[in-house]
Design a protein around this motif. Structure first.
Motif, PDB file in Angstrom:
ATOM      1  N   ASP A  48       0.831  -1.207   0.000  1.00 52.04           N
ATOM      2  CA  ASP A  48       0.000   0.000   0.000  1.00 52.04           C
ATOM      3  C   ASP A  48       0.866   1.258   0.000  1.00 52.04           C
ATOM      4  OD1 ASP A  48      -2.390  -1.396  -0.040  1.00 52.04           O
ATOM      5  OD2 ASP A  48      -2.606  -1.401   2.134  1.00 52.04           O
ATOM      6  N   CYS A  49       1.909   1.260   0.810  1.00 52.14           N
ATOM      7  CA  CYS A  49       2.795   2.421   0.848  1.00 52.14           C
ATOM      8  C   CYS A  49       3.577   2.565  -0.459  1.00 52.14           C
ATOM      9  CB  CYS A  49       3.757   2.311   2.032  1.00 52.14           C
ATOM     10  SG  CYS A  49       2.994   2.739   3.623  1.00 52.14           S
ATOM     11  N   LEU A  50       3.964   1.434  -1.059  1.00 53.12           N
ATOM     12  CA  LEU A  50       4.670   1.515  -2.336  1.00 53.12           C
ATOM     13  C   LEU A  50       3.778   2.093  -3.428  1.00 53.12           C
ATOM     14  CD1 LEU A  50       6.660  -1.852  -2.333  1.00 53.12           C
ATOM     15  CD2 LEU A  50       7.592   0.460  -2.114  1.00 53.12           C
ATOM     16  N   ALA A  51       2.509   1.718  -3.401  1.00 48.89           N
ATOM     17  CA  ALA A  51       1.586   2.276  -4.390  1.00 48.89           C
ATOM     18  C   ALA A  51       1.486   3.787  -4.244  1.00 48.89           C
ATOM     19  CB  ALA A  51       0.214   1.627  -4.232  1.00 48.89           C
ATOM     20  N   GLU A  52       1.458   4.276  -3.012  1.00 51.97           N
ATOM     21  CA  GLU A  52       1.407   5.721  -2.772  1.00 51.97           C
ATOM     22  C   GLU A  52       2.742   6.382  -3.139  1.00 51.97           C
ATOM     23  OE1 GLU A  52      -1.678   5.525   1.042  1.00 51.97           O
ATOM     24  OE2 GLU A  52       0.466   5.808   1.360  1.00 51.97           O
ATOM     25  N   LEU A  53       3.845   5.698  -2.846  1.00 54.53           N
ATOM     26  CA  LEU A  53       5.171   6.259  -3.090  1.00 54.53           C
ATOM     27  C   LEU A  53       5.379   6.601  -4.564  1.00 54.53           C
ATOM     28  CD1 LEU A  53       8.004   6.844  -1.815  1.00 54.53           C
ATOM     29  CD2 LEU A  53       8.616   4.485  -2.395  1.00 54.53           C
ATOM     30  N   PHE A  54       4.771   5.812  -5.450  1.00 52.76           N
ATOM     31  CA  PHE A  54       4.976   6.014  -6.885  1.00 52.76           C
ATOM     32  C   PHE A  54       3.727   6.541  -7.592  1.00 52.76           C
ATOM     33  CE2 PHE A  54       8.011   2.533  -5.750  1.00 52.76           C
ATOM     34  CZ  PHE A  54       9.137   3.351  -5.747  1.00 52.76           C
ATOM     35  N   ASP A  55       2.836   7.145  -6.824  1.00 53.70           N
ATOM     36  CA  ASP A  55       1.619   7.749  -7.377  1.00 53.70           C
ATOM     37  C   ASP A  55       1.771   9.267  -7.359  1.00 53.70           C
ATOM     38  OD1 ASP A  55      -0.867   8.674  -8.071  1.00 53.70           O
ATOM     39  OD2 ASP A  55      -1.946   7.681  -6.429  1.00 53.70           O
ATOM     40  N   PRO A  56       1.927   9.913  -8.529  1.00 50.96           N
ATOM     41  CA  PRO A  56       2.126  11.366  -8.555  1.00 50.96           C
ATOM     42  C   PRO A  56       0.988  12.152  -7.921  1.00 50.96           C
ATOM     43  CG  PRO A  56       2.645  10.394 -10.689  1.00 50.96           C
ATOM     44  CD  PRO A  56       1.986   9.319  -9.866  1.00 50.96           C
ATOM     45  N   ALA A  57      -0.197  11.543  -7.844  1.00 48.05           N
ATOM     46  CA  ALA A  57      -1.336  12.242  -7.255  1.00 48.05           C
ATOM     47  C   ALA A  57      -1.349  12.151  -5.740  1.00 48.05           C
ATOM     48  CB  ALA A  57      -2.645  11.671  -7.823  1.00 48.05           C
ATOM     49  N   ASP A  58      -0.502  11.311  -5.163  1.00 47.54           N
ATOM     50  CA  ASP A  58      -0.493  11.127  -3.706  1.00 47.54           C
ATOM     51  C   ASP A  58       0.432  12.153  -3.059  1.00 47.54           C
ATOM     52  OD1 ASP A  58       0.534   9.739  -1.050  1.00 47.54           O
ATOM     53  OD2 ASP A  58      -1.316   8.721  -1.627  1.00 47.54           O
ATOM     54  N   ARG A  59       0.061  12.635  -1.890  1.00 47.18           N
ATOM     55  CA  ARG A  59       0.861  13.671  -1.246  1.00 47.18           C
ATOM     56  C   ARG A  59       2.218  13.138  -0.751  1.00 47.18           C
ATOM     57  NH1 ARG A  59       0.660  14.817   4.292  1.00 47.18           N
ATOM     58  NH2 ARG A  59      -0.328  13.248   5.600  1.00 47.18           N
ATOM     59  N   ARG A  60       2.359  11.818  -0.734  1.00 48.67           N
ATOM     60  CA  ARG A  60       3.650  11.232  -0.338  1.00 48.67           C
ATOM     61  C   ARG A  60       4.398  10.679  -1.556  1.00 48.67           C
ATOM     62  NH1 ARG A  60       0.458   9.897   4.168  1.00 48.67           N
ATOM     63  NH2 ARG A  60       1.309  10.679   6.147  1.00 48.67           N
ATOM     64  N   PHE A  61       4.085  11.156  -2.732  1.00 50.33           N
ATOM     65  CA  PHE A  61       4.806  10.733  -3.934  1.00 50.33           C
ATOM     66  C   PHE A  61       6.301  10.979  -3.742  1.00 50.33           C
ATOM     67  CE2 PHE A  61       6.225  12.023  -8.375  1.00 50.33           C
ATOM     68  CZ  PHE A  61       6.325  10.717  -8.850  1.00 50.33           C
ATOM     69  N   ARG A  62       7.082   9.917  -3.845  1.00 45.29           N
ATOM     70  CA  ARG A  62       8.536   9.940  -3.722  1.00 45.29           C
ATOM     71  C   ARG A  62       9.007  10.446  -2.356  1.00 45.29           C
ATOM     72  NH1 ARG A  62      11.914  11.954  -8.731  1.00 45.29           N
ATOM     73  NH2 ARG A  62      13.406  10.817  -7.445  1.00 45.29           N
ATOM     74  N   TYR A  63       8.183  10.299  -1.329  1.00 46.90           N
ATOM     75  CA  TYR A  63       8.650  10.693   0.008  1.00 46.90           C
ATOM     76  C   TYR A  63       9.448   9.539   0.611  1.00 46.90           C
ATOM     77  CZ  TYR A  63       8.955  12.154   4.822  1.00 46.90           C
ATOM     78  OH  TYR A  63       9.439  12.496   6.064  1.00 46.90           O
ATOM     79  N   PRO A  64      10.715   9.720   0.930  1.00 46.73           N
ATOM     80  CA  PRO A  64      11.604   8.595   1.283  1.00 46.73           C
ATOM     81  C   PRO A  64      11.419   8.016   2.676  1.00 46.73           C
ATOM     82  CG  PRO A  64      12.823  10.662   1.280  1.00 46.73           C
ATOM     83  CD  PRO A  64      11.459  10.975   0.749  1.00 46.73           C
ATOM     84  N   PHE A  65      10.405   8.492   3.423  1.00 48.33           N
ATOM     85  CA  PHE A  65      10.173   7.940   4.768  1.00 48.33           C
ATOM     86  C   PHE A  65       8.713   7.526   4.941  1.00 48.33           C
ATOM     87  CE2 PHE A  65      13.724  10.839   4.830  1.00 48.33           C
ATOM     88  CZ  PHE A  65      14.720  10.036   5.368  1.00 48.33           C
ATOM     89  N   ILE A  66       8.069   7.179   3.848  1.00 53.02           N
ATOM     90  CA  ILE A  66       6.687   6.736   3.890  1.00 53.02           C
ATOM     91  C   ILE A  66       6.588   5.442   4.706  1.00 53.02           C
ATOM     92  CG2 ILE A  66       6.872   5.395   1.739  1.00 53.02           C
ATOM     93  CD1 ILE A  66       4.025   6.330   1.067  1.00 53.02           C
ATOM     94  N   ASN A  67       5.525   5.329   5.513  1.00 52.41           N
ATOM     95  CA  ASN A  67       5.298   4.124   6.315  1.00 52.41           C
ATOM     96  C   ASN A  67       3.861   4.122   6.802  1.00 52.41           C
ATOM     97  OD1 ASN A  67       5.157   4.971   9.431  1.00 52.41           O
ATOM     98  ND2 ASN A  67       6.610   6.306   8.368  1.00 52.41           N
ATOM     99  N   CYS A  68       3.451   3.036   7.427  1.00 54.66           N
ATOM    100  CA  CYS A  68       2.128   2.953   8.034  1.00 54.66           C
ATOM    101  C   CYS A  68       2.199   1.916   9.150  1.00 54.66           C
ATOM    102  CB  CYS A  68       1.055   2.597   6.999  1.00 54.66           C
ATOM    103  SG  CYS A  68       1.170   0.905   6.362  1.00 54.66           S
ATOM    104  N   THR A  69       1.059   1.527   9.697  1.00 50.12           N
ATOM    105  CA  THR A  69       1.071   0.555  10.789  1.00 50.12           C
ATOM    106  C   THR A  69       1.454  -0.841  10.319  1.00 50.12           C
ATOM    107  OG1 THR A  69      -1.315   0.275  10.505  1.00 50.12           O
ATOM    108  CG2 THR A  69      -0.580   1.743  12.262  1.00 50.12           C
TER     109      THR A  69
END
Length: 772
Positions: free
Chosen positions: A118-139
């Motif tokens: 789920d976090c990887l999908a957000e990491l590479f989604d230009p529409a997501d506010r965490r696009f390419r954010y290098p410390f993305i995580n979740c529970t």
């Protein structure tokens, strides 16, 4: 609290205690969603014992809650027990997540986990506010143990405490319906940690994207220091032989294999065999380094990475920074499709621990200690609370086997066969780890390393202090190796004196077998086969090829491998030709030593053996491997520990199976397994590959018969295999097959390393049983 079957529940309210690894894994929001779905009132909270909840509602809903609280737990949770009791019914107020409680800790911090889909999908989604954010995580993913400073696991007790959440992150953090509810490392580009790229001189280059600049430096052949979860890595292009040579020279690591990282299993397949069991380990949330059988051409394609050994250590990306490097290299603009396709980029990724010292963890420390090694730095400003190296495993027919247990698994508890007072065990000299027990759980520290330098000794001190603090226990006894001069032995004795508790010395090979029994839940007597390099015996000599009867805190030596002298003492472990010379001398062929080994001092070694001076005896299986390697001309001087044995195994695997020869060993009346006839045969061998295969096949046959005879004599049908020699796949798989075919129950290390990395577990188990 008493345990009850759900079918006997009456309508009303239940207090539910959940024990295990249930903090920092999304357990409270899971309970909140489950209770809300079932229409239950009540509350849930973290406390020092785990998760505590009170649920109230209809009988069938309560039954369903108790069933699903275990079966539907979040992916990172490890539920050890669910206990419940009746409570008085209260007025219904809905279901709430309450503030954390306090008290004496009996829960566990969860290990770090690889970035989830789920976090990887957000990491590479230009529409997501965490696009390419290098410390993305979740529970469901991200750092846990390496950022934790205390329990209960809340943000204020982590290294994220200094990062105040922005309104968007705070909204997610407070919403039980959100995947990031109470995800303690939750952050974004607005409020969280940030990357920066520094040149070799330590000056920041803020004009360039840090990921793009790092990849460009790697492609240009530079060695980069990259800050990760539990410390720094040194990284270079694995296909660039010049960069690999430069890394070796700078790190003073002449021949020891490096590990590599690739985007996926498909990217590794040109270099190594990726069987299904190995693939599952590669892709597991723990993301260890996995030993893979090399394909033909691997050593030429990845020149200098892992030459002369049978396996390639490989891992897949496990942090967003890793993924961003491979994303940049792929040329993709967005999406995750590229992640499933073979990628060209393959990286050498090795621990940044110059000179065998502990892993570098701090930014200033990296600039100081890695100067002259790294040619650039990729840093971030989130502190590392706990040093934690990469884990190393191999897939076997009986399951995964650890070579090194650290990131992804530390500090996961190992369940013991029985409960008891808290024990602190300080481990061995080589591959050191410490162990602390609490009730019926054992907690191994992350890999500390060899205690041959002051910083490593300080790292052991820190690891023990951290375990005791996080677990909030006071040891009732301290345990250590029988050797009094090990730093770990002196440390345990000093700590015991400071705290006024007893101290127990545990023989090295007893501890090896006890470790296997502890993790496999076996408290009855066993036959123990302990094969390793060396450990001090109760008679003051060096042991290492031991047949034992182990019964809890007691053991008896039933037999040992035939003795070899070690001319020059410890030097012989680094120079296998000396051990081979010892075997020749024992065969009455001492005059051949000087002519067979064109080494300075060969004549002196022959004289030492003849006179019996400066040549202590040992029964070490590891030294027999060294002797075989040198007699076959495979390796006369080792560049690192175990190199001769690794190369011997590689040759045997490449040659293929040969028949064992029963005439090449004998079992003497006193229980000694004599391998000198095998040494004589190897000394005459013309083909090193055949000799290596013959050595392995005959050793397996001899050891199996040795164990079978002892089993019949002692009336025991269970055998435990422990010691560093069992990292050898041919030996361990061959013995498992032979002994199982004879009707014996074979216990092997699975949750801890079979080598000295598991010694502390065995020491703790012996000490705990000795207190009863």
């Amino acid at each position: 609290m008493s345990m009850q079957a759900p079918s006997r529940l009456s309508a009303g309210r239940r207090r539910v205690r959940v024990r295990g690894t249930v903090q920092g894994v999304g357990f409270r929001p899971f309970v909140w969603r489950l209770a809300s779905e079932l229409g239950l009132d009540g509350w849930v909270r973290n406390d020092a014992e785990g998760v505590l909840a009170e649920v109230q509602g209809a009988p069938l809903a309560l039954e369903e809650f108790l069933r699903r609280v275990t079966s539907g737990a979040p992916p990172l949770a490890r539920v050890a027990a669910v206990e419940h009791e009746a409570r008085p019914v209260e007025p219904g107020k809905g279901f709430a997540i309450a503030a954390s409680g306090r008290g004496t800790a009996s829960t566990a911090v969860s290990p770090d986990a690889a970035t989830c889909p789920d976090c990887l999908a957000e990491l590479f989604d230009p529409a997501d506010r965490r696009f390419r954010y290098p410390f993305i995580n979740c529970t469901h993913c991200g750092p846990r143990y390496t950022i934790t400073r205390g329990v209960p696991y809340d943000r204020a007790r982590t290294t994220m405490a200094t990062f105040a959440m922005c309104p968007d992150c705070a909204r997610e953090y407070r919403d039980p319906r959100d995947r990031r509810f109470h995800a303690q490392p939750d952050a974004c580009a607005v409020c969280g940690p940030k990357l920066k790229f520094l040149g070799a001189d330590g000056d920041e280059d803020a004009s360039r994207d840090a990921i793009a600049a790092t990849l460009a430096a790697i492609r240009a052949g530079r060695v980069m220091a990259i800050k990760g979860l539990g410390g720094f890595h040194l990284v270079c292009d694995a296909r660039n032989a010049r960069a690999v040579r430069r890394l070796r020279a700078a790190k003073q690591r002449e021949e020891k294999p490096f590990a590599v990282m690739a985007a996926n299993a498909a990217s590794l397949s040109p270099f190594a065999e990726v069987e299904e069991d190995s693939r599952r380990l590669l892709e597991a949330i723990e993301r260890p380094i996995v030993l893979l059988a090399k394909r033909e051409g691997c050593d030429s394609a990845l020149a200098g990475v892992a030459e002369g050994v049978p396996a390639l250590g490989a891992m897949l990306p496990y942090t967003p920074v890793h993924w961003l490097l491979f994303f940049e290299a792929s040329g993709a603009q967005s999406g995750t499709r590229w992640m499933r396709e073979p990628q060209e980029l393959v990286l050498v990724v090795t621990s940044a621990n110059p000179g065998g010292e502990p892993l570098v963890t701090g930014n200033d420390e990296a600039l100081r200690r890695l100067s002259g090694i790294a040619e650039g730095f990729l840093l971030h400003d989130r502190d590392i609370a706990a040093r934690c190296d990469d884990s190393l495993v191999r897939a076997t027919a009986a399951g995964a086997a650890f070579v090194r247990r650290a990131r992804g698994y530390t500090p996961r508890a190992i369940r013991l066969p029985r409960s008891g007072p808290a024990v602190l065990a300080a481990g061995a000299w080589l591959k050191n780890t410490a162990c602390v027990t609490r009730a019926d759980e054992a907690f191994l520290s992350a890999h500390v390393g060899d205690l041959d330098n002051a910083p490593s000794c300080e790292a052991l001190d820190e690891a023990v202090a951290r375990l005791l603090a996080i677990l909030e226990v006071e040891p009732s006894v301290c345990a250590h190796d029988l050797h009094p001069d090990f730093y770990s032995s002196r440390f345990a004795a000093r700590l015991a004196a400071e705290r006024g508790v007893p101290v127990v010395a545990v023989q090295h090979h007893h501890a090896h077998i006890a470790a296997v029994c502890a993790e496999r839940g076996h408290a009855a007597p066993v036959i123990g086969l302990a094969l390793d390099g060396v450990g001090l015996g109760t008679d003051g000599t060096a042991w290492g090829g031991e047949l034992l009867r182990v019964d809890g805190a007691r053991f008896a030596r039933l037999g040992h491998l035939s003795e070899l002298r070690l001319p020059g003492g410890d030097r012989a472990a680094r120079e296998p030709w000396r051990v081979a010379a010892s075997a020749l001398h024992a065969l009455g062929r001492g005059p051949e030593i000087a002519s067979r080994f064109a080494r300075p001092g060969a004549g002196v070694v022959a004289e030492m053996l003849e006179r019996g001076v400066h040549s202590p005896v040992c029964t070490s299986a590891g030294r027999w491997f060294d002797a075989a390697a040198a007699l076959l001309g495979v390796r006369e001087v080792a560049a690192f520990e175990g190199q001769a044995a690794m190369q011997l195994e590689a040759l045997a695997a490449a040659h293929g199976c040969v028949a064992a020869e029963a005439s090449l060993w004998r079992i003497d009346a006193d229980g000694t397994l004599d391998l000198l006839p095998l040494a004589a045969r190897l000394a005459q061998a013309k083909d090193a590959g055949f000799g290596a295969a013959l050595f392995h096949a005959t050793l397996v046959q001899a050891l199996a018969e040795w164990v079978r005879r002892a089993s019949a004599r002692e009336g025991l049908d269970t055998v435990a295999l422990g010691g560093g020699c069992f990292v050898n796949a041919i030996l361990s798989e061959g013995l498992r097959r032979e002994l199982s075919a004879s009707g014996l129950v074979v216990l092997e290390a699975r949750q801890a390393p079979a080598n000295d990395g598991g010694i502390a577990l065995g020491q703790a188990w012996v000490a705990l049983q000795g207190m009863s």
